[in-house]
Write an enzyme that holds these catalytic residues in place. Sequence first.
Site, PDB file in Angstrom:
ATOM      1  N   GLN A   1       0.485   8.375  26.770  1.00  0.00           N
ATOM      2  CA  GLN A   1       0.623   7.300  27.763  1.00  0.00           C
ATOM      3  C   GLN A   1       0.114   7.705  29.137  1.00  0.00           C
ATOM      4  O   GLN A   1      -0.109   6.846  29.991  1.00  0.00           O
ATOM      5  CB  GLN A   1       2.088   6.854  27.861  1.00  0.00           C
ATOM      6  CG  GLN A   1       2.592   6.124  26.628  1.00  0.00           C
ATOM      7  CD  GLN A   1       1.889   4.788  26.393  1.00  0.00           C
ATOM      8  OE1 GLN A   1       1.227   4.229  27.271  1.00  0.00           O
ATOM      9  NE2 GLN A   1       2.016   4.264  25.179  1.00  0.00           N
TER      10      GLN A   1
ATOM     11  N   ASN B   1       6.534   5.899  26.991  1.00  0.00           N
ATOM     12  CA  ASN B   1       5.849   4.651  26.653  1.00  0.00           C
ATOM     13  C   ASN B   1       6.670   3.415  26.995  1.00  0.00           C
ATOM     14  O   ASN B   1       6.126   2.370  27.313  1.00  0.00           O
ATOM     15  CB  ASN B   1       5.463   4.630  25.169  1.00  0.00           C
ATOM     16  CG  ASN B   1       6.561   5.133  24.271  1.00  0.00           C
ATOM     17  OD1 ASN B   1       7.092   6.211  24.464  1.00  0.00           O
ATOM     18  ND2 ASN B   1       6.924   4.331  23.286  1.00  0.00           N
TER      19      ASN B   1
ATOM     20  N   CYS C   1      15.883  -6.468  17.712  1.00  0.00           N
ATOM     21  CA  CYS C   1      15.417  -7.507  16.801  1.00  0.00           C
ATOM     22  C   CYS C   1      13.914  -7.532  16.638  1.00  0.00           C
ATOM     23  O   CYS C   1      13.404  -7.989  15.639  1.00  0.00           O
ATOM     24  CB  CYS C   1      15.879  -8.864  17.293  1.00  0.00           C
ATOM     25  SG  CYS C   1      17.646  -9.004  17.200  1.00  0.00           S
TER      26      CYS C   1
ATOM     27  N   GLY D   1      -3.034   9.568  17.824  1.00  0.00           N
ATOM     28  CA  GLY D   1      -2.064  10.330  18.589  1.00  0.00           C
ATOM     29  C   GLY D   1      -1.006  10.947  17.691  1.00  0.00           C
ATOM     30  O   GLY D   1      -0.570  12.084  17.897  1.00  0.00           O
ATOM     31  N   THR D   2      -0.594  10.202  16.700  1.00  0.00           N
ATOM     32  CA  THR D   2       0.436  10.687  15.783  1.00  0.00           C
ATOM     33  C   THR D   2      -0.027  11.952  15.061  1.00  0.00           C
ATOM     34  O   THR D   2       0.730  12.917  14.930  1.00  0.00           O
ATOM     35  CB  THR D   2       0.791   9.586  14.766  1.00  0.00           C
ATOM     36  OG1 THR D   2       1.229   8.436  15.491  1.00  0.00           O
ATOM     37  CG2 THR D   2       1.884  10.039  13.818  1.00  0.00           C
TER      38      THR D   2
HETATM   39  C1  LIG Z   1       3.938   8.348  23.673  1.00  0.00           C
HETATM   40  C2  LIG Z   1       3.182   8.029  22.424  1.00  0.00           C
HETATM   41  N1  LIG Z   1       2.920   9.007  21.537  1.00  0.00           N
HETATM   42  C3  LIG Z   1       2.233   8.781  20.407  1.00  0.00           C
HETATM   43  C4  LIG Z   1       1.771   7.521  20.087  1.00  0.00           C
HETATM   44  C5  LIG Z   1       1.065   7.321  18.784  1.00  0.00           C
HETATM   45  O1  LIG Z   1      -0.322   7.183  18.932  1.00  0.00           O
HETATM   46  P1  LIG Z   1      -1.172   6.568  17.741  1.00  0.00           P
HETATM   47  O2  LIG Z   1      -0.851   5.128  17.695  1.00  0.00           O
HETATM   48  O3  LIG Z   1      -2.598   6.808  18.119  1.00  0.00           O
HETATM   49  O4  LIG Z   1      -0.813   7.291  16.498  1.00  0.00           O
HETATM   50  C6  LIG Z   1       2.029   6.465  20.980  1.00  0.00           C
HETATM   51  C7  LIG Z   1       1.549   5.098  20.674  1.00  0.00           C
HETATM   52  O5  LIG Z   1       2.273   4.201  20.258  1.00  0.00           O
HETATM   53  C8  LIG Z   1       2.750   6.723  22.166  1.00  0.00           C
HETATM   54  O6  LIG Z   1       3.034   5.746  23.023  1.00  0.00           O
END
Ligand SMILES: Cc1ncc(COP(=O)(O)O)c(C=O)c1O
Lengths: 391, 290
Positions: free
Chosen positions: A178, A150, A324, A71-72
């Site tokens: 999400q 998220n 934390c 996703g990133t």
């Molecule tokens: C809203 C959102 N965008 C992007 C990501 C990133 O996805 P990935 O872990 O596949 O890089 C996440 C996951 O943590 C997410 O919740």
Amino acid sequence: MKEIYLDNNATTKVDEAVFEEMRPYFCELYGNPSSMHFFGGQVQSKVNEARNRVAELLGALPDEIIFTACGTESDNAAIRSALEVFPDRRHIITSRVEHPAILTQCRNLRQKGYRVTEIGVDGVGRLDMEELKAAVDTDTAVVSLMWANNETGVIFPIEEAATIAKSKGALFHSDAVQAIGKIPINMAPSNIDMLSLSGHKLHAPKGIGVLYVRRGTPFRPLLVGGHQEKSRRAGTENAAAIIALGKACQLAGQFMEDENTIVKAMRDRLQEALMTTVPHARINGGGAERLPNTTSIAFEFVEGEAILLLLSEFGICASSGSACTSGSLEPSHVLRAMGVPFTCAHGSIRFSLSRYTTDAEIDTVIRELPPIIAKLRQMSPFGREHLKGQV
Amino acid sequence: MWDYTPIVKDHFLNPRNVGDIPDADAIGEVGSLACGDALKLYLKLDDNKDKIIDAKFQTFGCASAIASSSALTEMVKGKTLDEALAVSNQDIADFLGGLPEEKMHCSVMGQEALEVAIFKYRGMDIPQHDSEHDHGHAYPDYEGEIVCKCFGITDTFLKKVIETNALTTAEQVTNFTKAGGACGGCIPKIKELIAQVLGEAAAQTRTRPEKLSNMKKMQLIQEVLERDIRPLLWADGGDLELIDIDGAKVQIAFRKACAGCASSGNTARMVELKLRDLVAEDIVVEEVSQ
Ligand SMILES: Cc1ncc(COP(=O)(O)O)c(C=O)c1O
Ligand code: FES
């Protein structure tokens, strides 16, 4: 100890059927889908099938699906592409509650001289649409807003936001990581140009993502090299994971109804029970439209990490908005953007369910959590002061 | 997930001495709800008002904050006030079999509460400065100029923690005190403080020796680089490596943030001055790229 896994917004279990689907593509059918021989061709046709399955879940065309590594990556690729497509536009719009995959990138771009506007949210996490309308102008290259949050599960009116962006000629991207598999999405009649999803949030493995790019939307690749994905994302395809994601999307379509009835009913039961048994608790984003599987509950006067570790003693896995747990020292940027007071933000716990969650598991949480909160409040100097006798 | 030792887990799951002492002789309070952790420590003294016969605590915070408080109460019981004052934050961490570095601020909070309780009991003036910053203040009882606005932390307090724990990077200072962990606006100032503390330590201890054999000179150059120079560069995310020593000529290569940094020429000059100061007057430093 058997885990009670209520952290599905962090990652999900790979569905057994998904795993079976990908299994042959490691040791037996390991060909390169780009190869000319029959052996690679077998993989190629399975990758195509997967592309069709993903497209179907999104109401998209198969050639609008670009497979990425996560996703990133999809988020990064979308923003980078928009800026290259519009070199003269120097303005980016996003929101204050985005995932770091978007937010960190935008803040880095600000350092490089781009103008970045982060749209705020109200006390229950709803996007400020008036601020968005006022912010978009003809200098805006891209508007990127998440479909669902998220941490809180709050859903943004994405179609409406896309229309606002398009009115000034900006590209519109949505991080739907999400939302996919939890609420129905149809790209066909939509105004959205680009959309990100991530396999590991919908019972596919980690390390596979998709960037949807609407047919006709100009696009510049982040990774260049070979001709994979029609030269829009170079690098030999992660065939097994792509095939797994295809299967996971097919299943997500089948389970969509359950997600919004059975899973939602369990989520509602959990939060209602906790709200009645635990004093001084509140649901973050409770007044907004939310994903059916997510609830974020703030317990005043206690700290999230301590709650999580005590829950962990019962096998219960959740996550927290507290500072934390994350290694940072400030509570969640999402809760702070919502104006959740520090007294609540530090003690916020997120439960995110899935189709694997059972009623018995929910019962366990309803039984075990209230005494944990009471124990920590007994220990807390603030709990004692504020809650005399009623912890 | 944090990698807590079994002792931390035990003190978190079964904290000792939770509660209050209604007729406590000394009470120390540090932290705030806004900061994410807070500790209220109660001490009861013997009839001679010298020895701690009971200690209790209330803590708002994460597992390591609770464990540190629990450990602290166990450690001070039976100690005289002077003995208790000698307990350092590192002692608390050691008692627990160690804390993750990011959680060292929990042990610092424990030590602070103890100090506040005893100082207050002894009637020593502990000025409370007013706080306009966002979070309320973590350690209200240190005079001085506020360096970290987010957590309300003063230079005096930071210097004390830097010195007692021999910290060399801004990241470590954040782990030990939280300062720098929110907006990050105070990090440059924290680096200055580190440099100050390191500089003072260096200035205090050494002067240039009269005559040196070649062997001794090489040793001393290495020592100065390790002790006086590299920590300064680390504070800015940089580093250097000693490549060669040939008589009075010292060759060094810059690493990390220093490599390719526009002002590395100045840094090389700084190294030269330091070596001339502490080793021999004729030293020439040469930067090589390797
Ligand atoms: C809203 C959102 N965008 C992007 C990501 C990133 O996805 P990935 O872990 O596949 O890089 C996440 C996951 O943590 C997410 O919740
Ligand atoms: S001023 Fe220190 S972190 Fe913000």
